[in-house]
Structure formats: structure tokens, C-alpha cells
Design an enzyme around this catalytic site. Structure first.
Site, short mmCIF file in Angstrom:
data_model
loop_
_atom_site.label_atom_id
_atom_site.label_comp_id
_atom_site.label_asym_id
_atom_site.label_seq_id
_atom_site.Cartn_x
_atom_site.Cartn_y
_atom_site.Cartn_z
CB SER A 298 15.10 45.85 -12.45
OG SER A 298 16.32 45.90 -11.50
NE ARG A 335 -1.31 -2.28 -7.38
CZ ARG A 335 -2.19 -1.93 -7.37
NH1 ARG A 335 -2.47 -1.72 -6.19
NH2 ARG A 335 -2.72 -3.03 -7.55
#
Length: 450
Positions: A298, A335
Site C-alpha cells: 500500500s 457491410r
């Protein structure tokens, strides 16, 4: 943005910008080789395209900038490849680069190549994680701990069964990834393969004309149906050159291939997230049943040892399903204008995050420390309450309810039990049901599929 779960992993390298460019060039080279095998172009031309594509180096950032004019990187890449073939002495061969293909053919095929390479690594890591989890399940087959439902003590179980539960999820997702067919893409401008059919007929006509001219006979030409069948066979050769599955038909507008890949990766990330989540909860200070091998530092609290590996895996399990939602959106006609192009980045993130989670899971499980004594002590925190379900079979329900409503741990006096009840009724180790046998069953299934 920084993504430590995939940082430095093998899958990150396999899905980099450079890897995508290389996959597109591999697709172009394979197309030329397949066309040579089909007799559409010469072997010498295919060899030149193949060598040039293998040696070509393209700056990915520059390619991306040049792609803005075509909404995709294939157009400028093909330009670069043709120019390189010309410089290599093949000005006539340069026109054969990308013959009969369209942008989406190359990019979809490249996506399948990238995915195939990444999935191979992911499944290898899953295999390693599975072996480690199976070992945990075997070693802790009868290690008693409290099962928890809705965060509270439920009934006794074993840590081996918990690990075996992880095993089932990982095994299912590994098998799904292994079995997923990833096909090549080749359909031409609108999925009809018309350009390749026409090129095949023209090449056949030229060859036949030369033969007939030598004999002074009339040119008959190749029937359109014959040319079409040759092109369909060419698609199979193309897929073979790439090591991909042969598609039933071009899938420009039918995106279930991508959707299924995304779903499989999403399921894998979720399966990896389960042991990570359990480890986070079991490693809490007040619980202390397991501990990671990671330092878990930490920045503010030197005493902390956070379950860092589990956190990384769990973060990926949240992200991959979200990215997968962007895949295989319904597009227009033959497409899509935007939906297909939107797949590229989230597909890569799905592969990267799942690969990172799988590789991290090997480290997590391989270094996991298990504390059976703490597990047993935690079961006893609630006295005999974890066997209340068992007591219900031996005591009057009203009497049992009165006992359970007392303040403090459950301490059932002997005279509260039926005379026929065994004296060790409150021992959690005596109320494991079929937990050990379930572990055996799951392990047997795993071994049969390894």
C-alpha cells in the site's frame, strides 16, 4: 491507460499494434500462396509477395494516421506492400497483391489470426491453472470450512469442494475456447467472390487460348459454374494456409463468429474472477483462511498486504463482459458502416484482459497459502449453528428454534438431543454431505478431459 493485469504478459505482445499489422501482412501473403496453389497466379509471383510481406516493416502509428482517409488500415497497408513488391523487382507482380480481396477480408482474417494466437496462450495458461486448482481440490478434499451464503455461515463444507467449484468453471470455459472455430474471411467486395471468379475464368481462358492456339483450334473457355467451384476450393486452401477454419460462406455481415468469441472470452474472464473473488474474501484480516504470495503493498499503509493478484483478475472479470457487449452489433446490408469498425478495439481488450487474467491466475493459485486451522476455527465461531440443518432432523423444531434464539454461540446440552442422536452431532466434520465425493467426481471429469 495503464492495465497492470495484462502488462508484460504474452497475450499483450500477441495483440499489440505490431502484431495486428503482421497478421494483416500474413493474410495478404497467404492469399497469394493460396492463389498460386489454385493456379490463379504463378508460384514465382506468390513467393515474391510472400517474401516481401514477411520482410516489410510498417510504422503502426503512421499507418493509423493514413487510415483516416479509408476508415481502415488495409488500404494504406496494401499500398505499402505493392510498392515494396515493385521495389523488389516485381512491378507486374505488384498488381496481384490483394487480388480479388476486400478490406474486410484482410482485417477480419487478421483478427482471427490474432485471436487464434492469443487463445492458444490463454488455453495453455488455463491448463496450468486447472492443474494447480485440481491439486488444491485433491489436497483439501476433507479440509473443513464454513460455507457462506449471503455472506453468512451456512453449513460445513470443504475447501476442496470450493476449489473443485473453481475447477468446473475453468474447465467449461477452457473447453469452450478450445472448440471455438475461428474461420478465415474471403468474400470480395460484397461477399459474392465475384472478382475471384472472374479472375479465375480469365486465367483459364488465357491458358486455354494458348493451348488451343498451338493446336489451331477454337477457344471454348471455362463455364462460370466451374470457375465458381474452383474459387470456393481456393477459399479452403486460403484457410489452410493460415491455419484457420474454412468458412461456410463469407461472414462480412453475419458477425456471430465475433459474438461467439467475445462470449467465450467473457465466460473465461468470469470463471477466472470466481476464485479471485473468493480469495479476496477469505484473505480478509478477520477471516485469514488463505493468503496470496504477492507483496500487496500500500502507498499509505506499510502494514497492509493486499490481495493484489486477485484484485487484478477480478478487475478483468468486470471489464471483459463490458467490452464483449460492443462486439457483433447488427450492421446494415452486406457491410456495416461503423458497427464492424467498432469491434477492433474491444476485441483486442477482451483478448488482452482475459489473457492477463489467465496468466495471473497461474501465479495466484500456484502461490496460494491455505490455513486449515483457521478455517476450522472460523467454523467454530458460531458454535454448532452451522449444523442447525442437521439438528432439525433430530430435534423438535420449536425446541431448536428456542436454542438458536439464545444469545451467544450455540451450545446444545445433551438432554436437548434425541436419545437416538449420535453424541458428535455438533461436529461440523460429520456433516459434510457428499462434499468429498463431489470433489472426486469433479476431479475425475477434469482428468478425463485433460
Amino acid at each position: 491507460m495503464l492495465a497492470p493485469v495484462r502488462a508484460g504478459t504474452r497475450v499483450e505482445a500477441l495483440t499489440s499494434d505490431r502484431a495486428w499489422v503482421r497478421a494483416m501482412l500474413d493474410a495478404e501473403a497467404a492469399l497469394a500462396r493460396a492463389q498460386a496453389r489454385a493456379g490463379l497466379i504463378s508460384g514465382e509471383a506468390a513467393a515474391l509477395i510472400d517474401r516481401t510481406a514477411a520482410a516489410l516493416t510498417v510504422d503502426a502509428a503512421d499507418l493509423a494516421r493514413r487510415s483516416r482517409q479509408s476508415a481502415g488500415p488495409v488500404v494504406p497497408l496494401v499500398t505499402d506492400l505493392r510498392a515494396a513488391v515493385s521495389r523488389a523487382g516485381g512491378e507486374d507482380v505488384a498488381r496481384l497483391v490483394h487480388l480479388g480481396a476486400t478490406t474486410q477480408d484482410i482485417l477480419d482474417t487478421a483478427a482471427m489470426l490474432v485471436a487464434t494466437r492469443a487463445v492458444a496462450v490463454i488455453t495453455a495458461d488455463l491448463d496450468a491453472a486447472l492443474a494447480l486448482v485440481a491439486d488444491l481440490a485433491q489436497r483439501h478434499r476433507t479440509t473443513v470450512m464454513a460455507a457462506r451464503t449471503l455472506g453468512q455461515h451456512a453449513v460445513p463444507t470443504t475447501f476442496g469442494l470450493k476449489a473443485a467449484g473453481w475447477l468446473t468453471g475453468l474447465l467449461r470455459t477452457r473447453d469452450r475456447l478450445r472448440a471455438l472455430p475461428l474461420p478465415a474471411q474471403l468474400g470480395g467486395a460484397a461477399g459474392t467472390l465475384a472478382a475471384l471468379v472472374e479472375a479465375t475464368r480469365s486465367e483459364a481462358a488465357r491458358s486455354e487460348a494458348a493451348r488451343e492456339a498451338a493446336r489451331g483450334e477454337a477457344v471454348r473457355g471455362e463455364a462460370a459454374g466451374d470457375a465458381s467451384l474452383r474459387v470456393l476450393a481456393l477459399v479452403g486452401v486460403y484457410a489452410e494456409e493460415l491455419g484457420l477454419a474454412m468458412p461456410l460462406a463469407p461472414w462480412h455481415a453475419e458477425r456471430s463468429v465475433i459474438g461467439e468469441l467475445g462470449a467465450a472470452l467473457s465466460g473465461t474472464a468470469r470463471a477466472l474472477g470466481k476464485p479471485a473473488t473468493d480469495v479476496i474474501l477469505m484473505a480478509q484480516t478477520e477471516v485469514g483462511e488463505v493468503a496470496e504470495s504477492s507483496q500487496g503493498g500500500s502507498s499509505a499503509m506499510p502494514h497492509k498486504r493486499n490481495p493484489a493478484l486477485s484484485v487484478l483478475i477480478r478487475s478483468a472479470s468486470f471489464q471483459v463482459p463490458a467490452y464483449a457487449q460492443a462486439l457483433a452489433q447488427v450492421g446494415e446490408h452486406e457491410r456495416a458502416a461503423g458497427a464492424w469498425q467498432a469491434e477492433w478495439a474491444p476485441l483486442r481488450e477482451c483478448l488482452r484482459l482475459t489473457g492477463g487474467a489467465a496468466e495471473t491466475a497461474v501465479e495466484l493459485v500456484g502461490g496460494l497459502r491455505v490455513f486449515p486451522d483457521r478455517m476450522r476455527a472460523n467454523v467454530e465461531l458460531t458454535g454448532g449453528r452451522t449444523v442447525s440443518e442437521r439438528l432439525a432432523a433430530h430435534l423438535d423444531r420449536d425446541d431448536l428454534r428456542a436454542i438458536l434464539d439464545r444469545d451467544g454461540p450455540l451450545d446444545v446440552p445433551p438432554d436437548a438431543l434425541d436419545q437416538d442422536a449420535p453424541q458428535d452431532l455438533l461436529d461440523p466434520a460429520g456433516y459434510l454431505g457428499a462434499a468429498p465425493e463431489l470433489v472426486d467426481r469433479i476431479l475425475a471429469a477434469y482428468r478425463a478431459r485433460s
